[in-house]
Design a protein around this motif. Structure first.
Motif, short mmCIF file in Angstrom:
data_model
loop_
_atom_site.label_atom_id
_atom_site.label_comp_id
_atom_site.label_asym_id
_atom_site.label_seq_id
_atom_site.Cartn_x
_atom_site.Cartn_y
_atom_site.Cartn_z
N PRO A 64 9.30 -9.15 22.06
CA PRO A 64 9.86 -8.55 23.28
C PRO A 64 8.98 -7.46 23.90
O PRO A 64 9.11 -7.17 25.08
N ARG A 65 8.06 -6.89 23.13
CA ARG A 65 7.21 -5.82 23.65
C ARG A 65 5.73 -6.17 23.78
O ARG A 65 5.00 -5.43 24.43
N THR A 66 5.25 -7.23 23.16
CA THR A 66 3.82 -7.53 23.18
C THR A 66 3.56 -8.94 23.67
O THR A 66 4.39 -9.83 23.52
N LEU A 95 -10.58 -12.91 32.31
CA LEU A 95 -10.25 -11.87 31.33
C LEU A 95 -9.25 -12.42 30.32
O LEU A 95 -8.37 -13.19 30.68
N PHE A 96 -9.41 -12.02 29.07
CA PHE A 96 -8.46 -12.34 28.01
C PHE A 96 -8.05 -11.03 27.37
O PHE A 96 -8.90 -10.19 27.09
N GLY A 97 -6.75 -10.84 27.15
CA GLY A 97 -6.34 -9.56 26.62
C GLY A 97 -4.97 -9.56 26.00
O GLY A 97 -4.32 -10.59 25.83
N MET A 98 -4.54 -8.34 25.71
CA MET A 98 -3.24 -8.11 25.10
C MET A 98 -2.54 -7.01 25.89
O MET A 98 -3.18 -6.08 26.38
N GLY A 99 -1.23 -7.13 25.99
CA GLY A 99 -0.45 -6.13 26.69
C GLY A 99 0.74 -5.71 25.86
O GLY A 99 1.17 -6.41 24.94
N ALA A 100 1.27 -4.55 26.21
CA ALA A 100 2.45 -4.02 25.51
C ALA A 100 3.31 -3.24 26.48
O ALA A 100 2.81 -2.57 27.38
N LEU A 128 1.06 -1.43 29.35
CA LEU A 128 -0.38 -1.17 29.18
C LEU A 128 -1.06 -2.49 28.86
O LEU A 128 -0.49 -3.33 28.15
N GLN A 129 -2.29 -2.66 29.34
CA GLN A 129 -3.06 -3.87 29.06
C GLN A 129 -4.50 -3.50 28.73
O GLN A 129 -5.07 -2.60 29.34
N LEU A 130 -5.08 -4.22 27.78
CA LEU A 130 -6.48 -4.06 27.41
C LEU A 130 -7.07 -5.46 27.32
O LEU A 130 -6.50 -6.33 26.65
#
Length: 182
Positions: A64-66, A95-100, A128-130
């Motif tokens: 639910p958060r990531t 771009l490929f990334g992870m968010g929370a 937030l995303q990186l």
């Protein structure tokens, strides 16, 4: 190297067309944004430039958060290597990334706007995303000059409702100038 600041508008098409579903394993969003930046090369006429980009964000929810995401897009920038203001530099990015999210999805607002304003926190629907990826840029098609390189991206944003978000971004790109053999 290039450094950019961006402001994006995200439109969650999954929620728009199919309704909000907190347990949906994937979503896709359309994005459009503006960028301003500076180029670290000293031989340029002007080290500053501006641009407009558009693309999609394909997202797979891990919890639910990531989530993880892929974000292909295309951009048009003022060409900082020329004194002629109307020339543009067209770039493609992936771009490929992870968010929370800082809270669970769409916590407390519930989008009926009848909730007491004191119960709503600034962290509700904040994310937030990186990410990292690559870009490809055709600088001068007549001479075959081309740039390619890695791209790094940090973003912070807030979902205004289940369909619309605003995101502020910081980008860094490393230029690798290539020349084609004639």
């Amino acid at each position: 190297s290039r450094h950019q600041l961006g402001l994006d508008y995200l439109w969650n098409l999954s929620n728009y067309f199919y309704g909000y579903n907190e347990s949906r394993p994937w979503t896709w969003s359309y994005l459009v944004g503006l960028n301003v930046g500076a180029n670290g090369e000293s031989a340029l006429v002007s080290p500053y430039y501006a641009g407009l980009h558009t693309g999609v964000q394909l997202r797979a929810n891990l919890s639910p958060r990531t989530y993880i995401f892929a974000e292909p897009r295309i951009a048009a920038y003022t060409n900082e290597s020329s004194a002629d203001w109307h020339k543009v530099d067209v770039r493609s990015h992936i771009l490929f990334g992870m968010g929370a999210r800082l809270t669970s999805p769409y916590k407390s607002l519930q989008w009926d706007y009848s909730i007491d304003a004191d119960s709503v926190s600034w962290t509700d629907n904040f994310f937030l995303q990186l990410s990292m990826g690559a870009f490809d840029s055709y600088v001068d098609l007549r001479n075959g000059a081309k740039e390619m390189g890695p791209s790094f991206h940090f973003a912070a944003g807030r979902w205004l409702n289940p369909k619309l978000a605003l995101r502020a971004s910081l980008y860094a790109e490393q230029l690798n100038r290539l020349h084609r053999n004639r």
